[in-house]
Design a protein around this motif. Structure first.
Motif, mmCIF file in Angstrom:
data_model
loop_
_atom_site.group_PDB
_atom_site.id
_atom_site.type_symbol
_atom_site.label_atom_id
_atom_site.label_comp_id
_atom_site.label_asym_id
_atom_site.label_seq_id
_atom_site.Cartn_x
_atom_site.Cartn_y
_atom_site.Cartn_z
ATOM 1 N N ALA A 205 2.065 7.497 6.552
ATOM 2 C CA ALA A 205 2.927 7.857 7.682
ATOM 3 C C ALA A 205 2.201 8.768 8.665
ATOM 4 O O ALA A 205 2.338 8.610 9.888
ATOM 5 C CB ALA A 205 4.199 8.539 7.173
ATOM 6 N N ILE A 206 1.419 9.697 8.149
ATOM 7 C CA ILE A 206 0.652 10.580 9.030
ATOM 8 C C ILE A 206 -0.408 9.781 9.786
ATOM 9 O O ILE A 206 -0.588 9.951 10.997
ATOM 10 C CB ILE A 206 0.007 11.727 8.223
ATOM 11 C CG1 ILE A 206 1.087 12.697 7.737
ATOM 12 C CG2 ILE A 206 -1.043 12.466 9.052
ATOM 13 C CD1 ILE A 206 1.889 13.351 8.856
ATOM 14 N N ARG A 207 -1.113 8.908 9.102
ATOM 15 C CA ARG A 207 -2.112 8.072 9.786
ATOM 16 C C ARG A 207 -1.461 7.249 10.885
ATOM 17 O O ARG A 207 -1.965 7.200 12.028
ATOM 18 C CB ARG A 207 -2.780 7.140 8.777
ATOM 19 C CG ARG A 207 -3.851 6.231 9.404
ATOM 20 C CD ARG A 207 -4.310 5.171 8.431
ATOM 21 N NE ARG A 207 -3.202 4.275 8.052
ATOM 22 C CZ ARG A 207 -3.260 3.406 7.048
ATOM 23 N NH1 ARG A 207 -4.361 3.311 6.308
ATOM 24 N NH2 ARG A 207 -2.225 2.628 6.782
ATOM 25 N N ASN A 208 -0.343 6.608 10.592
ATOM 26 C CA ASN A 208 0.313 5.759 11.585
ATOM 27 C C ASN A 208 0.878 6.571 12.747
ATOM 28 O O ASN A 208 0.863 6.114 13.894
ATOM 29 C CB ASN A 208 1.425 4.952 10.926
ATOM 30 C CG ASN A 208 0.899 3.904 9.968
ATOM 31 O OD1 ASN A 208 -0.266 3.527 10.026
ATOM 32 N ND2 ASN A 208 1.749 3.438 9.071
ATOM 33 N N THR A 209 1.354 7.762 12.461
ATOM 34 C CA THR A 209 1.894 8.621 13.524
ATOM 35 C C THR A 209 0.800 9.058 14.480
ATOM 36 O O THR A 209 0.967 9.015 15.712
ATOM 37 C CB THR A 209 2.589 9.853 12.913
ATOM 38 O OG1 THR A 209 3.695 9.427 12.117
ATOM 39 C CG2 THR A 209 3.084 10.798 14.000
ATOM 40 N N LEU A 210 -0.338 9.458 13.944
ATOM 41 C CA LEU A 210 -1.404 9.975 14.789
ATOM 42 C C LEU A 210 -2.197 8.858 15.475
ATOM 43 O O LEU A 210 -2.742 9.072 16.551
ATOM 44 C CB LEU A 210 -2.345 10.850 13.963
ATOM 45 C CG LEU A 210 -1.706 12.118 13.370
ATOM 46 C CD1 LEU A 210 -2.741 12.919 12.586
ATOM 47 C CD2 LEU A 210 -1.080 12.981 14.462
ATOM 48 N N ALA A 211 -2.218 7.679 14.884
ATOM 49 C CA ALA A 211 -3.048 6.602 15.416
ATOM 50 C C ALA A 211 -2.372 5.781 16.504
ATOM 51 O O ALA A 211 -3.059 5.089 17.267
ATOM 52 C CB ALA A 211 -3.483 5.675 14.282
ATOM 53 N N ASN A 212 -1.054 5.855 16.589
ATOM 54 C CA ASN A 212 -0.327 4.972 17.502
ATOM 55 C C ASN A 212 0.299 5.718 18.669
ATOM 56 O O ASN A 212 0.700 6.881 18.544
ATOM 57 C CB ASN A 212 0.781 4.250 16.733
ATOM 58 C CG ASN A 212 0.242 3.193 15.802
ATOM 59 O OD1 ASN A 212 -0.123 2.106 16.233
ATOM 60 N ND2 ASN A 212 0.189 3.516 14.510
#
Length: 250
Positions: A205-212
């Motif tokens: 969730a953190i990866r997807n939040t920061l990457a998008n």
């Protein structure tokens, strides 16, 4: 957006609680009162545990409940009203706590808490991020434009599996399929948003939040557009992203 990287959940909770207390005390100093929105769930244990020990005049703080399962009694171990009462309200005795009451007339209950919420701005909102990227119970694809303060939502399968995995229910069938949730738009009205997001299960969730860029498919991405969003992560939840020089570490 400000990101603070901590070693573990305990350190994360202390740092998030420090900032929350400072913002509440600043609001009390300026206005004689403060308003706080509380998240619940396993990811908030350390933050709330540290926050209740902070030097805040809780008699001047009004607290608002973020979300609750439909028709789940307050006596149930998974009730978020029970969570807030036992882990926060009964310990610090704030001026008032406005719960999302989901037993009985939902329309009347939502209208009641909405009226109280909109009497004045929220100073601080503690908003966790779910394993599917949701904020409150706004699962993907989230409605970013709903003008209401609270809505009835249907929980997606991943959200329900998260509640089971955190130990709140014994079987998936016991996890309610609907909840009352504060809307994305209402969350974004808070003057400051603090997100405590520890643990390995939140790494995706953190990866997807920061990457998008902001997208309803990863609801937490909208938080990046808020003028005062503070994200607290630990080494576990940050394990799928590359630390950046501007992140705060100690």
């Amino acid at each position: 957006m400000k990101i603070t990287l901590s070693k573990d959940a305990a350190q994360l909770g202390q740092r998030a609680a420090d900032l929350t207390a400072a913002l509440l005390n600043d609001a009390i100093a300026r206005n004689g009162a403060a308003r706080l929105v509380l998240s619940t769930g396993a990811s908030q244990f350390e933050t709330l545990g540290a926050l209740v020990k902070k030097d805040v005049d809780w008699s001047k703080v009004e607290v608002f409940h973020l979300d609750e399962y439909v028709d789940l009694p307050i006596t149930h171990p998974a009730s978020f009203r029970k969570y807030i009462k036992e882990r926060f309200a009964d310990l610090v005795h704030p001026k008032a706590v406005y719960y999302v009451e989901t037993e009985g007339d939902l329309t009347a209950a939502i209208a009641s808490v909405t009226d109280k919420l909109r009497e004045a701005p929220v100073d601080v909102a503690l908003i966790g991020i779910g394993e599917n990227g949701h904020i409150a119970f706004n699962d993907p694809p989230a409605d970013f434009d709903n003008p209401n303060a609270y809505i009835v939502v249907t929980l997606d399968d991943r959200c329900r599996h998260q509640q089971l995995g955190e130990g709140w229910f014994e079987t998936l069938d016991q996890v309610p399929k609907q909840a009352v949730s504060m809307t994305v738009g209402e969350i974004m009205k808070a003057k400051a948003i603090i997100s405590s997001v520890p643990h390995k299960v939140k790494a995706e969730a953190i990866r997807n939040t920061l990457a998008n860029d902001p997208t309803p498919m990863v609801p937490a991405t909208i938080l990046k557009t808020h003028p005062c969003w503070n994200l607290f992560i630990d080494e576990n939840s940050a394990s799928l992203v590359e630390p950046q020089p501007e992140w705060k570490t100690e």
